[in-house]
Scaffold this motif. Structure first.
Motif, PDB file in Angstrom:
ATOM      1  N   LEU A  12      51.662  42.918  34.555  1.00 27.07           N
ATOM      2  CA  LEU A  12      50.636  43.416  35.476  1.00 27.07           C
ATOM      3  C   LEU A  12      49.352  43.727  34.732  1.00 27.07           C
ATOM      4  CD1 LEU A  12      52.766  45.883  37.614  1.00 27.07           C
ATOM      5  CD2 LEU A  12      51.867  43.668  38.313  1.00 27.07           C
ATOM      6  N   ILE A  13      49.498  44.286  33.534  1.00 25.40           N
ATOM      7  CA  ILE A  13      48.293  44.649  32.782  1.00 25.40           C
ATOM      8  C   ILE A  13      47.517  43.393  32.383  1.00 25.40           C
ATOM      9  CG2 ILE A  13      47.416  45.810  30.729  1.00 25.40           C
ATOM     10  CD1 ILE A  13      49.818  47.674  30.892  1.00 25.40           C
ATOM     11  N   TYR A  14      48.260  42.383  31.883  1.00 24.30           N
ATOM     12  CA  TYR A  14      47.573  41.122  31.569  1.00 24.30           C
ATOM     13  C   TYR A  14      46.835  40.605  32.794  1.00 24.30           C
ATOM     14  CZ  TYR A  14      49.557  40.410  26.932  1.00 24.30           C
ATOM     15  OH  TYR A  14      49.858  40.536  25.608  1.00 24.30           O
ATOM     16  N   GLY A  15      47.554  40.550  33.888  1.00 29.66           N
ATOM     17  CA  GLY A  15      46.958  40.013  35.112  1.00 29.66           C
ATOM     18  C   GLY A  15      45.771  40.842  35.559  1.00 29.66           C
ATOM     19  N   ALA A  16      45.927  42.178  35.516  1.00 27.48           N
ATOM     20  CA  ALA A  16      44.863  43.039  36.031  1.00 27.48           C
ATOM     21  C   ALA A  16      43.607  42.956  35.161  1.00 27.48           C
ATOM     22  CB  ALA A  16      45.350  44.480  36.121  1.00 27.48           C
ATOM     23  N   ILE A  17      43.801  42.845  33.839  1.00 28.15           N
ATOM     24  CA  ILE A  17      42.616  42.696  32.988  1.00 28.15           C
ATOM     25  C   ILE A  17      41.919  41.382  33.307  1.00 28.15           C
ATOM     26  CG2 ILE A  17      41.804  42.402  30.621  1.00 28.15           C
ATOM     27  CD1 ILE A  17      43.969  44.321  29.736  1.00 28.15           C
ATOM     28  N   GLY A  18      42.720  40.333  33.448  1.00 29.66           N
ATOM     29  CA  GLY A  18      42.139  39.026  33.774  1.00 29.66           C
ATOM     30  C   GLY A  18      41.377  39.073  35.083  1.00 29.66           C
ATOM     31  N   GLU A  19      42.021  39.613  36.105  1.00 28.84           N
ATOM     32  CA  GLU A  19      41.379  39.632  37.414  1.00 28.84           C
ATOM     33  C   GLU A  19      40.159  40.558  37.421  1.00 28.84           C
ATOM     34  OE1 GLU A  19      41.738  37.685  39.827  1.00 28.84           O
ATOM     35  OE2 GLU A  19      40.970  38.653  41.619  1.00 28.84           O
ATOM     36  N   THR A  43      35.889  33.560  35.062  1.00 31.81           N
ATOM     37  CA  THR A  43      36.951  33.132  35.964  1.00 31.81           C
ATOM     38  C   THR A  43      38.034  32.446  35.138  1.00 31.81           C
ATOM     39  OG1 THR A  43      35.318  32.827  37.689  1.00 31.81           O
ATOM     40  CG2 THR A  43      37.461  31.838  38.059  1.00 31.81           C
ATOM     41  N   ILE A  44      37.604  31.630  34.177  1.00 31.12           N
ATOM     42  CA  ILE A  44      38.571  30.904  33.347  1.00 31.12           C
ATOM     43  C   ILE A  44      39.304  31.859  32.404  1.00 31.12           C
ATOM     44  CG2 ILE A  44      38.767  29.183  31.520  1.00 31.12           C
ATOM     45  CD1 ILE A  44      36.565  27.603  33.026  1.00 31.12           C
ATOM     46  N   VAL A  45      38.567  32.758  31.781  1.00 29.97           N
ATOM     47  CA  VAL A  45      39.225  33.749  30.907  1.00 29.97           C
ATOM     48  C   VAL A  45      40.239  34.555  31.728  1.00 29.97           C
ATOM     49  CG1 VAL A  45      38.856  35.926  29.677  1.00 29.97           C
ATOM     50  CG2 VAL A  45      37.391  33.959  29.214  1.00 29.97           C
ATOM     51  N   GLY A  46      39.835  34.940  32.929  1.00 34.56           N
ATOM     52  CA  GLY A  46      40.743  35.674  33.802  1.00 34.56           C
ATOM     53  C   GLY A  46      41.996  34.867  34.084  1.00 34.56           C
ATOM     54  N   LEU A  66      44.439  34.921  31.194  1.00 31.69           N
ATOM     55  CA  LEU A  66      45.195  36.175  31.076  1.00 31.69           C
ATOM     56  C   LEU A  66      46.265  36.265  32.168  1.00 31.69           C
ATOM     57  CD1 LEU A  66      42.272  38.551  30.130  1.00 31.69           C
ATOM     58  CD2 LEU A  66      44.284  38.004  28.735  1.00 31.69           C
ATOM     59  N   VAL A  67      45.937  35.788  33.354  1.00 33.43           N
ATOM     60  CA  VAL A  67      46.929  35.792  34.427  1.00 33.43           C
ATOM     61  C   VAL A  67      48.100  34.884  34.052  1.00 33.43           C
ATOM     62  CG1 VAL A  67      47.343  35.074  36.803  1.00 33.43           C
ATOM     63  CG2 VAL A  67      45.307  36.425  36.251  1.00 33.43           C
ATOM     64  N   GLY A  68      47.780  33.700  33.488  1.00 31.92           N
ATOM     65  CA  GLY A  68      48.829  32.788  33.033  1.00 31.92           C
ATOM     66  C   GLY A  68      49.705  33.471  31.986  1.00 31.92           C
ATOM     67  N   LEU A  69      49.069  34.198  31.101  1.00 37.26           N
ATOM     68  CA  LEU A  69      49.782  34.940  30.063  1.00 37.26           C
ATOM     69  C   LEU A  69      50.713  35.974  30.691  1.00 37.26           C
ATOM     70  CD1 LEU A  69      49.612  34.801  27.029  1.00 37.26           C
ATOM     71  CD2 LEU A  69      47.896  36.591  27.065  1.00 37.26           C
TER      72      LEU A  69
END
Ligand SMILES: Nc1ncnc2c1ncn2[C@@H]1O[C@H](COP(=O)(O)OP(=O)(O)OP(=O)(O)O)[C@@H](O)[C@H]1O
Ligand SMILES: [Mg+2]
Lengths: 321, 529
Positions: free
Chosen positions: A22-29, A203-206, A209-212
């Motif tokens: 969730l943290i990876y995803g939330a930072i990305g988003e 958007t791409i960096v996000g 991180l979401v993929g991660l």
């Protein structure tokens, strides 16, 4: 007494493990939304990250390669979203939802096709390499706080990533530019910031991180592939970003809260110490998320806090008024 | 105010724009425009709303790409593809709609997007430098304040500091004084002089003739996208400039018949109300506006005028006191009830509150009348009738729009205002509340707006006119109430009001010279003690 401490330690351990993706995803988003792009494709991108990470790791034997592929897949889907919304100026909600539908479907399809012939080409139930928890000698023995030192590498990486993500956003030139693009693209543009490039970049960096985050699920949290491995975490991520008011550090709080309730709920069920039907317990994390979101929004409205990036969801072109 | 002495322009221009053409869908905004700017001069750029001033300057700032033409800087062709290029050539612009990020601090806004800013900016050093510059130029602002905390005057100063901080040599100011109080406009004049003395070249857009005369060395007049004249300021006068702009003689005088006041339409009795932050904005306000009269509201921005207008139009709750429209108690009315009571509203924020930018002119015009037949029946709109209705009003109010279907956001400021005016005046039956109605409008449009207000008065409606422009109040209003910190400092007859007295009252002195409130002492609660 010892038992309670042990229980707390184990709950916190699970909490952190459950919260990492969730943290990876939330930072990305957060980064994506800070640039003014709303990406509702998180769920689909996470699932795609999870399935490709596991498949890659399974065949290559390298979790690292798996990570790389998951990040690449997340980045690709995010680039598609950026192309549709930034360049083609498509509706961000529609584009994001399409990516989730597409990603969910494709991930489940790949899960049934990428497996070994011996398993009917199904990935479900296969065992592959994983990021196992690494106990740090000494530190991991500390009661309760030791939970922080019994994690997998991806979770440890967060100890670094979270402060960096926060500092980048609030302390650096690039973070300043990024926030300006999300608040007022007109201003950013007039001040010489390339709005289009900034929106693509984050958007791409996000997406990476979401993929991660997805990879963490299939390589560390619940190693392997199973249909709907995210359990709606992509959506929780989107809620967390709002909860955290677009601040990566506060996203951690939300993730830990969600992860914590998950862990408690898990404990209760495993211990059989309760008569509450499991369906309700399963609902708990989601219900709490909704409740917290409502409370937050209410509080924000009351205190006139400025929450979302002002330009979130609106496309920008220079000569359009 | 006297014209500056122009130094002989021997050196070549620092900036030349050659045959610039820019077309938007349905409009030729710039038509083969030539413009020269010399080192150390202030060039006033003049023109009606929609003449193409902002477009021309946006081209210079790299925000718009010209369809044809070229730009030379120091005699060499300059390719300006983006704002970043413009900045590299030393061009800086204060835009008509401020370019500031409200959620960031002054310092952050000032350094935003600077090409060679350190990766981790040293905000402490930046703030020190900002303080230095603000001392040197007399631009008082706190570098740590957030933009949303600042008034428009302060925001303006931030915009100018931004240019200075970035070392712009060619400074473009697009209607910098439109939102300033007279005092702030004076200060701006001083700042311009300092910049000019340092050799910066300035392009200054304004609709106010007095400023053209006081601040500029040369004037360039645009009409419908073309340059119609370029003159030395010393060789011209407001009347000639206005004629050049509009293409006809402009009367600076309105013929105003004596008021024929009738029954009270609007009555406020000891009204208290809060502002958005929950602090008291109106204290014990008692006022009355009658049929056939214009009640002017004077005051420095932020002394409760905005809130007063909102209270009267049902947009802001009244804490204590009473609001009567035609003797009917509407103290706790909604805005719809106010509309039904015959109240019309021309809000100060014409883009945010007065119009919907993404909707056609026609839809904006019928936004109040659409409920009634023949425009709608049983809730179904009749598009053809709506278009006819809109066309008629576009005609009457002379709104310059390519078609009735054009989205309002593409119109110039003056024409957006005319669109709102058309809707509100058409719907007005009893009371017209007009807040800064001529702000940012050219002389022609200003004249039109004022004439409309007087017309409403002469047709027996009451008009509440909020304005910062004392000349406007004195020529248009019949009585003037002065607000200071949410209190009515006094009400004076417009003919008897002189600028000094009003100025003193606006600064908090209660009614220093003139006796008690004019006209109707019986019901008038103008004086607070
Ligand atoms: N981005 C745009 N898209 C379409 N039309 C535009 C755009 N910008 C300006 N226009 C049109 O070009 C013309 C010139 O507009 P411009 O803003 O340059 O006028 P202006 O002289 O600055 O007027 P004002 O005094 O009201 O600011 C107007 O008719 C306007 O509607
Ligand atoms: Mg303009």
């Amino acid at each position: 007494m010892i038992d309670t401490l042990a229980l707390l330690t184990s709950i916190l351990t699970i909490t952190l493990r459950a919260g990492a993706s969730l943290i990876y995803g939330a930072i990305g988003e957060t980064y994506t939304e800070r640039s003014g792009i709303l990406n509702l494709g998180v769920e689909g991108m996470m699932l795609m990250g999870a399935v490709t990470a596991f498949a890659t790791a399974y065949y290559s034997g390298s979790v690292w390669l798996g990570l790389l592929v998951a990040m690449g897949v997340g980045a690709t889907l995010a680039a598609l979203h950026a192309f549709l919304t930034v360049t083609m100026r498509a509706n961000q909600v529609v584009s994001g939802l399409s990516i989730t539908l597409f990603g969910t479907g494709l991930a489940s399809f790949l899960g049934e096709r990428l497996g070994p012939a011996s398993n009917n080409f199904n990935l479900v139930g296969m065992v592959g390499p994983r990021f196992s928890p690494i106990e740090i000698p000494g530190l991991s023995e500390i009661p309760v706080l030791g939970a922080f030192f019994k994690q997998d590498l991806l979770t440890y990486a967060l100890f670094l990533l979270v402060p960096l993500a926060w500092a980048y956003l609030y302390k650096t030139r690039n973070g300043l530019n990024l926030r300006a693009v999300g608040e007022s693209p007109q201003t950013a543009d007039a001040m010489g910031i390339d709005v289009i490039r900034t929106r693509y970049r984050y958007t791409i960096v996000g997406g990476m991180l979401v993929g991660l985050g997805g990879a963490h699920l299939s390589l560390a949290y619940a190693p392997g592939w199973s249909e709907n491995i995210t359990g709606g975490r992509g959506w929780i991520v989107i809620a967390l970003v709002i909860f955290a008011m677009w601040n990566p550090a506060r996203a951690v709080l939300g993730a830990v809260l969600f992860g914590g309730i998950n862990a408690v709920q898990f404990r209760l069920q495993a211990g059989g110490a309760t008569t509450i039907p499991s369906a309700y317990l399963n609902m708990l994390p989601y219900l709490v998320t909704i409740a917290v979101l409502i409370a937050m929004t209410w509080w924000e409205a009351l205190s006139h806090r400025i929450g979302a990036p002002a330009a979130l969801g609106t496309p920008y072109t220079r000569e359009d008024k | 105010m006297t014209a500056r002495i122009t130094q002989p322009t021997v050196s070549p221009p620092v900036l030349q724009m050659r045959s610039i053409t820019k077309r938007f869908p349905g409009v030729l905004a710039n038509d083969r425009v030539d413009l020269d700017l010399y080192a150390g001069e202030v060039l006033a750029l003049l023109g009606e709303n929609g003449a193409g001033k902002s477009t021309l300057m946006n081209i210079l700032a790299g925000l718009y790409r010209p369809d044809a033409g070229e730009i030379l800087i120091q005699g060499r062709p300059a390719e300006i593809h983006a704002p970043r290029d413009a900045a590299a050539f030393g061009i800086g612009m204060v835009h008509q709609n401020f370019m500031l990020v409200p959620t960031m601090t002054v310092a952050q806004n000032i350094v935003l997007g600077i090409a060679d800013l350190a990766f981790v900016p040293d905000l402490g050093a930046i703030e020190t430098r900002i303080r230095e510059l603000s001392d040197r130029y007399g631009l008082k602002v706190d570098p740590r304040a957030y933009i949303w905390q600042l008034g428009v005057g302060e925001q303006q100063r931030v915009e100018i500091l931004k240019l200075i901080y970035r070392g712009a040599d060619i400074v473009i100011l697009d209607e910098p004084t439109a939102v300033l109080t007279p005092q702030e406009a004076q200060d701006l004049g001083r700042i311009l002089a300092v910049m000019q003395a340092e050799g910066k070249s300035i392009v200054f857009i304004t609709h106010k003739m007095a400023e053209v005369i006081a601040f500029s060395d040369r004037v360039c007049v645009l009409r419908q996208g073309r340059v119609v004249a370029t003159k030395r300021t010393a060789d011209t006068n407001p009347r000639e400039l206005a004629r050049l702009m509009v293409g006809r003689e402009v009367l600076f005088r309105l013929d105003k018949r004596p008021a024929q006041p009738g029954d009270p339409v609007l009555t406020l009795e000891a009204v208290h109300a809060n502002n958005d932050k929950g602090l008291p904005a109106l204290r014990d306000v008692s006022l009355q506006a009658r049929q056939g009269e214009i009640l002017g509201i004077a005051g420095v921005a932020g002394n409760g005028q905005q809130e007063l207008a909102e209270v009267v139009t049902g947009l802001r709750p009244i804490k204590r006191g009473k609001l009567l429209i035609n003797q009917r108690d509407l103290t706790h009315c909604t805005s719809l009830e106010a509309i039904h009571a015959g109240v019309s509203h021309i809000p100060a924020d014409r883009v945010g509150m007065g119009s919907v930018g993404d909707m056609p002119v026609a839809d904006n015009i019928v936004m109040k009348a659409y409920r009634m037949p023949p425009l709608a029946r049983q809730g179904v709109l009749n598009r053809r009738r709506i278009l006819d209705f809109a066309r008629a009003l576009i005609d009457v109010f002379q709104i310059a729009t390519p078609t009735p279907q054009t989205h309002v956001k593409f119109l110039s400021g003056g024409n957006i205002q005319k669109t709102i005016l058309a809707r509100e005046i058409d719907a007005c039956t009893d009371l017209l509340v007009a807040v800064y109605p001529s702000r940012g409008l050219d002389v022609g449009a200003t004249e039109a707006v004022r004439r409309r207000l007087l017309e409403q008065r002469d047709e027996g409606r009451a008009v509440l006119l909020v304005s910062e422009d004392l000349d406007e109040l004195r020529t248009v209003a019949d009585r003037i109430a002065v607000l200071y910190e949410g209190r009515v400092m006094g009400v004076v007859n417009a003919e008897e009001a002189d600028v000094e007295t009003l100025g003193l009252m606006m600064a908090g002195a209660s009614d220093p010279v003139i006796g008690d409130a004019a006209a109707d002492p019986g019901t008038e609660g103008g004086r607070t003690q």
